[in-house]
Enzyme design. Structure first.
Site, PDB file in Angstrom:
ATOM      1  N   GLY A   2      -7.313  19.425  -5.947  1.00 47.94           N
ATOM      2  CA  GLY A   2      -6.176  19.557  -5.032  1.00 47.94           C
ATOM      3  C   GLY A   2      -6.247  20.818  -4.190  1.00 47.94           C
ATOM      4  O   GLY A   2      -5.604  20.929  -3.142  1.00 47.94           O
TER       5      GLY A   2
ATOM      6  N   HIS B 181       0.852  -1.199   0.000  1.00 47.79           N
ATOM      7  CA  HIS B 181       0.000   0.000   0.000  1.00 47.79           C
ATOM      8  C   HIS B 181       0.888   1.250   0.000  1.00 47.79           C
ATOM      9  O   HIS B 181       1.703   1.410   0.901  1.00 47.79           O
ATOM     10  CB  HIS B 181      -0.869  -0.044   1.260  1.00 47.79           C
ATOM     11  CG  HIS B 181      -1.859   1.044   1.334  1.00 47.79           C
ATOM     12  ND1 HIS B 181      -1.619   2.205   2.029  1.00 47.79           N
ATOM     13  CD2 HIS B 181      -3.090   1.177   0.789  1.00 47.79           C
ATOM     14  CE1 HIS B 181      -2.671   3.002   1.912  1.00 47.79           C
ATOM     15  NE2 HIS B 181      -3.581   2.401   1.172  1.00 47.79           N
TER      16      HIS B 181
ATOM     17  N   ASP C 221      -6.225  13.552  -7.443  1.00 52.27           N
ATOM     18  CA  ASP C 221      -5.777  12.352  -6.704  1.00 52.27           C
ATOM     19  C   ASP C 221      -7.029  11.631  -6.231  1.00 52.27           C
ATOM     20  O   ASP C 221      -7.670  12.061  -5.273  1.00 52.27           O
ATOM     21  CB  ASP C 221      -4.910  12.775  -5.514  1.00 52.27           C
ATOM     22  CG  ASP C 221      -4.395  11.562  -4.755  1.00 52.27           C
ATOM     23  OD1 ASP C 221      -4.307  10.476  -5.355  1.00 52.27           O
ATOM     24  OD2 ASP C 221      -4.075  11.704  -3.563  1.00 52.27           O
ATOM     25  N   MET C 222      -7.386  10.565  -6.918  1.00 51.47           N
ATOM     26  CA  MET C 222      -8.697   9.954  -6.652  1.00 51.47           C
ATOM     27  C   MET C 222      -8.686   8.436  -6.666  1.00 51.47           C
ATOM     28  O   MET C 222      -7.945   7.802  -7.411  1.00 51.47           O
ATOM     29  CB  MET C 222      -9.691  10.423  -7.726  1.00 51.47           C
ATOM     30  CG  MET C 222      -9.198  10.195  -9.142  1.00 51.47           C
ATOM     31  SD  MET C 222     -10.446  10.576 -10.378  1.00 51.47           S
ATOM     32  CE  MET C 222     -11.201   8.974 -10.579  1.00 51.47           C
ATOM     33  N   ALA C 223      -9.513   7.892  -5.797  1.00 50.50           N
ATOM     34  CA  ALA C 223      -9.805   6.467  -5.868  1.00 50.50           C
ATOM     35  C   ALA C 223     -10.749   6.281  -7.057  1.00 50.50           C
ATOM     36  O   ALA C 223     -11.405   7.228  -7.479  1.00 50.50           O
ATOM     37  CB  ALA C 223     -10.511   6.040  -4.585  1.00 50.50           C
TER      38      ALA C 223
ATOM     39  N   LYS D 112     -17.817   3.398 -16.637  1.00 50.16           N
ATOM     40  CA  LYS D 112     -16.612   4.160 -17.018  1.00 50.16           C
ATOM     41  C   LYS D 112     -15.556   4.067 -15.907  1.00 50.16           C
ATOM     42  O   LYS D 112     -14.369   3.888 -16.166  1.00 50.16           O
ATOM     43  CB  LYS D 112     -16.958   5.620 -17.303  1.00 50.16           C
ATOM     44  CG  LYS D 112     -17.859   5.778 -18.503  1.00 50.16           C
ATOM     45  CD  LYS D 112     -18.141   7.230 -18.816  1.00 50.16           C
ATOM     46  CE  LYS D 112     -19.188   7.323 -19.917  1.00 50.16           C
ATOM     47  NZ  LYS D 112     -19.542   8.699 -20.242  1.00 50.16           N
TER      48      LYS D 112
HETATM   49  N1  LIG Z   1      -3.026   3.417  -2.029  1.00 49.35           N
HETATM   50  C1  LIG Z   1      -4.200   2.968  -2.358  1.00 49.35           C
HETATM   51  O1  LIG Z   1      -4.384   1.772  -2.536  1.00 49.35           O
HETATM   52  C2  LIG Z   1      -5.353   3.905  -2.510  1.00 49.35           C
HETATM   53  C3  LIG Z   1      -6.588   3.429  -2.973  1.00 49.35           C
HETATM   54  C4  LIG Z   1      -7.633   4.319  -3.114  1.00 49.35           C
HETATM   55  C5  LIG Z   1      -7.473   5.659  -2.802  1.00 49.35           C
HETATM   56  N2  LIG Z   1      -6.273   6.093  -2.361  1.00 49.35           N
HETATM   57  C6  LIG Z   1      -6.088   7.500  -1.981  1.00 49.35           C
HETATM   58  O2  LIG Z   1      -7.250   7.943  -1.317  1.00 49.35           O
HETATM   59  C7  LIG Z   1      -7.316   9.343  -1.423  1.00 49.35           C
HETATM   60  C8  LIG Z   1      -8.747   9.791  -1.473  1.00 49.35           C
HETATM   61  O3  LIG Z   1      -9.358   9.480  -2.721  1.00 49.35           O
HETATM   62  P1  LIG Z   1     -10.879   9.929  -2.991  1.00 49.35           P
HETATM   63  O4  LIG Z   1     -11.273   9.493  -4.365  1.00 49.35           O
HETATM   64  O5  LIG Z   1     -11.734   9.513  -1.845  1.00 49.35           O
HETATM   65  O6  LIG Z   1     -10.743  11.526  -2.962  1.00 49.35           O
HETATM   66  P2  LIG Z   1     -11.866  12.632  -3.132  1.00 49.35           P
HETATM   67  O7  LIG Z   1     -13.108  12.060  -3.722  1.00 49.35           O
HETATM   68  O8  LIG Z   1     -11.982  13.362  -1.852  1.00 49.35           O
HETATM   69  O9  LIG Z   1     -11.207  13.630  -4.192  1.00 49.35           O
HETATM   70  C9  LIG Z   1     -10.852  13.205  -5.486  1.00 49.35           C
HETATM   71  C10 LIG Z   1     -10.286  14.370  -6.274  1.00 49.35           C
HETATM   72  O10 LIG Z   1     -11.311  15.314  -6.549  1.00 49.35           O
HETATM   73  C11 LIG Z   1     -10.881  16.616  -6.193  1.00 49.35           C
HETATM   74  N3  LIG Z   1     -12.045  17.400  -5.775  1.00 49.35           N
HETATM   75  C12 LIG Z   1     -12.880  17.138  -4.739  1.00 49.35           C
HETATM   76  N4  LIG Z   1     -13.833  18.086  -4.681  1.00 49.35           N
HETATM   77  C13 LIG Z   1     -13.599  18.946  -5.693  1.00 49.35           C
HETATM   78  C14 LIG Z   1     -14.242  20.136  -6.176  1.00 49.35           C
HETATM   79  N5  LIG Z   1     -15.319  20.622  -5.588  1.00 49.35           N
HETATM   80  N6  LIG Z   1     -13.703  20.759  -7.228  1.00 49.35           N
HETATM   81  C15 LIG Z   1     -12.594  20.292  -7.834  1.00 49.35           C
HETATM   82  N7  LIG Z   1     -11.957  19.161  -7.450  1.00 49.35           N
HETATM   83  C16 LIG Z   1     -12.462  18.510  -6.398  1.00 49.35           C
HETATM   84  C17 LIG Z   1      -9.902  16.420  -5.068  1.00 49.35           C
HETATM   85  O11 LIG Z   1      -9.024  17.521  -4.971  1.00 49.35           O
HETATM   86  C18 LIG Z   1      -9.191  15.149  -5.543  1.00 49.35           C
HETATM   87  O12 LIG Z   1      -8.171  15.461  -6.442  1.00 49.35           O
HETATM   88  C19 LIG Z   1      -6.393   9.728  -2.557  1.00 49.35           C
HETATM   89  O13 LIG Z   1      -5.282  10.369  -1.975  1.00 49.35           O
HETATM   90  C20 LIG Z   1      -5.950   8.417  -3.177  1.00 49.35           C
HETATM   91  O14 LIG Z   1      -4.609   8.424  -3.654  1.00 49.35           O
HETATM   92  C21 LIG Z   1      -5.211   5.253  -2.222  1.00 49.35           C
END
Ligand SMILES: NC(=O)c1ccc[n+]([C@@H]2O[C@H](COP(=O)([O-])OP(=O)(O)OC[C@H]3O[C@@H](n4cnc5c(N)ncnc54)[C@H](O)[C@@H]3O)[C@@H](O)[C@H]2O)c1
Length: 359
Positions: free
Chosen positions: A312, A120, A178-180, A230
């Protein structure tokens, strides 16, 4: 007592480092891991912050992760390399891959580095924020253990495989996506289940593959990909590139770090980098980015919306607040961390509420 407690971020980082040193993680790697976990908390991505320390420690103690393993970097073309993490901590292998892809991109213009036998690796933003300081555009992907079904399937087959893309800007906020690839982090379903609250429709399936709003049933089932088929397709392509191509595990062969105590995870990552200066001077690029972002942010806003954000940006604002006021941790997380401290004979995490310190 409130449900949340604020902790000074440097204090939390020291604590993390101390804990890792106690289980014989080398100093430089302990600092790196602590920095990446606390950075996630600072940016409000608490699901990838210090809450992971107990599981990282447990996997190291059980021999499922080798924090001292040597990382092997093999050149496979002038602008490509393969990294074998040899089952070390994910962010350690990921950071070695980042250094290599930046080095290659600076010498060749673009570069690709694949990583196998990793674990991880935390948040993609950790790597992204370093790359943009070098005027490099970075794309990072990682696979993860099975939590999401394929569209049309009923049980988990792919992970919430994260995708990160970082593009520098000048005086505007850089683009840090940065998104899951799941519609929501599984952590949010865990929180709802703990509170006995329902989850919105479209987040998850139960173990029979039926849509559910029951958080507990969802935890026995699977999280859904974002954007329907998608998101499923994008998650799949990440597994194919970060897993199949790199030689790492894929699909069911990426082991679950919480449940599998017989095998290393064998997570795979892919790092792609573009040196901006090869296309145009970085300053010119950044000023074009600034113009783009300024025009975007000046767009008319929907009712009730004050501001349009670039990906971000929200996390950076949270970071500013958390650096000043301390990181907010749920009490139950703090208790878990202090339990770990007691087990390892380390000092407890200190908490700071309204300027007062308590042990
Ligand atoms: N290592 C792993 O196995 C693993 C697996 C899944 C996720 N992750 C990490 O989990 C973290 C969280 O992911 P998530 O998908 O829950 O994040 P999230 O849904 O909170 O955000 C996803 C992206 O959308 C952007 N965003 C959110 N609101 C916005 C807005 N109003 N306008 C513009 N952009 C906006 C955020 O800045 C981010 O870049 C990430 O850092 C990801 O790397 C890691």
């Amino acid at each position: 007592m409130s449900d949340f407690i604020r902790i000074d971020w440097l204090q939390l980082q020291d604590w993390c480092e101390q804990i890792l040193r106690l289980i014989k993680v080398p100093q430089d790697r302990a600092s790196l891991i602590a920095e990446s976990l606390v950075q996630a908390n600072l940016r409000g991505v608490d699901s990838h912050g210090v809450v992971r320390v107990p599981i990282y420690v447990k996997r190291i103690q059980k021999g499922m992760v080798d924090p001292r393993a040597e990382i092997a970097i093999e050149s496979i073309a002038p602008a490509a390399a393969r990294v074998d993490g040899n089952n070390t901590v994910g962010v350690v292998a990921g950071s070695a891959a980042l250094d290599e892809v930046l080095r290659l991109a600076k010498s060749c213009g673009t570069a690709v580095v694949g990583v196998k036998h990793s674990n991880h690796f935390g948040t993609g933003a950790y790597y992204a924020l370093k790359a943009i300081q070098r005027d490099v555009i970075l794309i990072v992907m990682s696979n993860a253990s099975q939590t999401m079904p394929p569209t049309g399937g009923i049980r988990p087959f792919i992970g919430t495989n994260p995708l990160t893309v970082a593009i520098p800007a000048g005086d505007q906020h850089p683009f840090i996506l940065d998104m899951a690839t799941s519609v929501v982090a599984r952590g949010k379903i865990i929180v709802a289940a703990e509170k006995g609250e329902p989850i919105p429709e479209g987040w998850a399936l139960d173990k029979f593959g039926r849509p559910t709003t029951d958080a507990a049933a969802a935890l026995e089932g699977s999280v859904l990909p974002f954007g329907g088929y998608k998101g499923y397709a994008i998650s799949l392509l990440i597994d194919m590139l970060a897993g199949v191509l790199t030689g790492a595990g894929f699909g069911r062969y990426v082991r679950n770090m919480y449940e599998d105590w017989l095998h290393p995870q064998n997570v795979g990552h892919l790092f792609l980098a573009i040196d901006i200066n090869r296309f145009m001077p970085a300053e010119e690029f950044k000023s074009r980015m600034d113009q783009y972002i300024r025009e975007l942010k000046a767009e008319p806003k929907a009712p009730g919306v004050d501001e349009i954000f670039i990906p971000g940006e929200i996390e950076s604002r949270i970071e500013e607040i958390n650096k000043k006021n301390g990181i907010q941790l749920p009490e139950r997380v703090l208790e878990e961390l202090n339990k770990l401290s007691r087990e390892l004979g380390a000092p407890s995490v200190l908490t700071r509420i309204s300027g007062k310190e308590m042990v």
